[in-house]
Enzyme design. Structure first.
Site, mmCIF file in Angstrom:
data_model
loop_
_atom_site.group_PDB
_atom_site.id
_atom_site.type_symbol
_atom_site.label_atom_id
_atom_site.label_comp_id
_atom_site.label_asym_id
_atom_site.label_seq_id
_atom_site.Cartn_x
_atom_site.Cartn_y
_atom_site.Cartn_z
ATOM 1 C CE LYS A 36 1.300 -9.715 8.680
ATOM 2 N NZ LYS A 36 0.998 -10.114 10.051
ATOM 3 N NE ARG A 131 0.771 -15.934 14.804
ATOM 4 C CZ ARG A 131 0.472 -14.939 13.972
ATOM 5 N NH1 ARG A 131 0.105 -15.184 12.732
ATOM 6 N NH2 ARG A 131 0.536 -13.678 14.373
HETATM 7 C C1 LIG Z 1 0.016 -9.502 10.527
HETATM 8 C C2 LIG Z 1 -0.236 -9.212 11.929
HETATM 9 C C3 LIG Z 1 -1.179 -8.235 12.274
HETATM 10 C C4 LIG Z 1 -2.007 -7.508 11.248
HETATM 11 O O1 LIG Z 1 -3.079 -8.296 10.838
HETATM 12 P P1 LIG Z 1 -4.189 -7.740 9.843
HETATM 13 O O2 LIG Z 1 -5.214 -8.800 9.822
HETATM 14 O O3 LIG Z 1 -3.534 -7.502 8.543
HETATM 15 O O4 LIG Z 1 -4.714 -6.486 10.434
HETATM 16 C C5 LIG Z 1 -1.354 -7.960 13.616
HETATM 17 N N1 LIG Z 1 -0.645 -8.599 14.566
HETATM 18 C C6 LIG Z 1 0.269 -9.543 14.277
HETATM 19 C C7 LIG Z 1 1.018 -10.197 15.385
HETATM 20 C C8 LIG Z 1 0.503 -9.883 12.951
HETATM 21 O O5 LIG Z 1 1.414 -10.827 12.654
#
Ligand SMILES: *Cc1c(COP(=O)(O)O)cnc(C)c1O
Length: 361
Positions: A36, A131
């Site tokens: 993302k 969350r």
């Molecule tokens: C964005 C996201 C991640 C990745 O997080 P990082 O800190 O970039 O490794 C993992 N799990 C969920 C649910 C996310 O939204």
């Protein structure tokens, strides 16, 4: 090449993926590559897959569609729990999704059955970050229902910490997740193949634990792309932290007063600014602004200082660097600045090929 632009060193991404796979693999943890932050960029996704990432995860279905259309072959996982209104798209375009709502799971089941597809489901458990996630006291009833839904395969349990509430995924939280998994497996006589313990914030827990318990999967974005853990944002030894460089062009460079003059009211951001008078100053204006980037998330690599910004401009103190019109300023980016940079069409994405890099080194 047109500025502003973001330079992306693919060789360093490949290196970080290989190192993280080795590190986490040493205690049986598989890495899911989170795309993302790079907007599902297919050239970058391809580097992940070529270096052994089997599951690509994104929070946006449109990014997943982009990667699939580009022919990047992987299992695609939807990171953000699906909206009821996007249930059909989830079934059509993704293989796995993270879930916490029965109403959505029922819709997913409906569309999966209709399309003769088995969609894989990971149920998210709330462990305190507040969350997404099912409260631990309600996980049994959710599992029971999901096991009865046609077209869905419950493949795992997951949790997400350190995102909203800043709660550390420490040994206590990870042990709690492992016990939930064991309780569920025993109660329902099932095997939960994927136990997804979190994200880049899980690094400290990982390095300080003898073993990972039942955790066998992490979803990593920041560690891969910025080479950092996400609790204190410390660099991870052996990883590159300088994969991305933002370049912005000087469109005006002049000696001007350091303090705005006239009657002071609100500026473009709705702030009433307060600048000190430091006499005359060499100032420069860059062709990049709030529309393109999160200005607080970028740090100049040259000896200039950001004075302020508006929608399309950043103004810098150019005293030390003496940049001229047409020169470029290079910036490092943090996670949210990178996220913004990849979601605007106004910044050119310049991927530097693995072979080009190799020839430079
Ligand atoms: C964005 C996201 C991640 C990745 O997080 P990082 O800190 O970039 O490794 C993992 N799990 C969920 C649910 C996310 O939204």
């Amino acid at each position: 090449m047109i500025l502003p632009r973001i330079d992306i060193d693919l060789r360093k991404i490949a290196h970080n993926v290989q190192q993280l796979k080795k590190l986490y693999g040493s205690k049986g943890i598989n890495i899911i590559g989170v795309t993302k932050v790079v907007g599902g960029n297919p050239i970058i996704a391809d580097v992940l897959v070529k270096n052994g990432i089997e599951i690509l995860a994104d929070s946006r279905i449109s990014n997943i569609i982009k990667m699939r259309k580009a022919g990047i072959r992987a299992q695609y996982l939807l990171l953000r729990i699906p909206a009821l209104s996007e249930a059909e798209e989830v079934i059509i375009h993704t293989h796995i999704s993270l879930n916490s709502e029965l109403a959505v799971l029922k819709k997913l089941s409906e569309y999966a059955s209709r399309n003769h597809i088995v969609h894989k489901v990971v149920l998210m458990v709330e462990l305190g970050d507040l969350r997404e996630g099912i409260m631990p006291s309600e996980i049994n009833t959710h599992v029971k229902e999901v096991l009865n839904l046609e077209g869905l395969a419950l493949v795992g349990i997951g949790t997400n910490l350190a995102c909203f509430g800043g709660i550390s995924p420490d040994a206590h939280k990870m042990n709690e997740l492992s016990s939930i998994v064991e309780r569920l497996e025993e109660k329902f006589k099932i095997t939960l193949a994927m136990v997804s313990g979190g994200n880049s914030a899980n690094y400290n827990w990982f390095t300080s634990s003898k073993d990972a318990g039942r955790i066998n999967s992490l979803r990593l974005g920041e560690s891969i792309f910025l080479g950092r853990e996400a609790l204190c944002r410390k660099p991870i030894p052996g990883l590159f932290t300088d994969i991305f460089t933002l370049m912005a062009e000087v469109i005006e460079a002049k000696i001007k007063p350091s303090q705005p003059y006239g009657e002071v009211y609100q500026n473009a951001n709705g702030d009433v600014p307060n600048f000190k008078n430091k006499g005359l100053m060499n100032r420069a204006v860059l062709a990049i602004g709030i529309q393109d980037i999160i200005v607080s998330g970028i740090v100049p690599k040259q000896n200039v200082a950001i004075l302020g910004s508006s929608s399309d401009h950043i103004v810098i103190d150019n005293t030390r660097a003496s940049l001229k019109v047409g020169d470029a300023v290079a910036f490092d980016l943090n996670y949210i600045a990178l996220l913004r940079a990849f979601s605007t069409p106004h910044i050119t994405k310049n991927t530097i090929d693995i072979y080009e890099c190799a020839s430079i080194l």
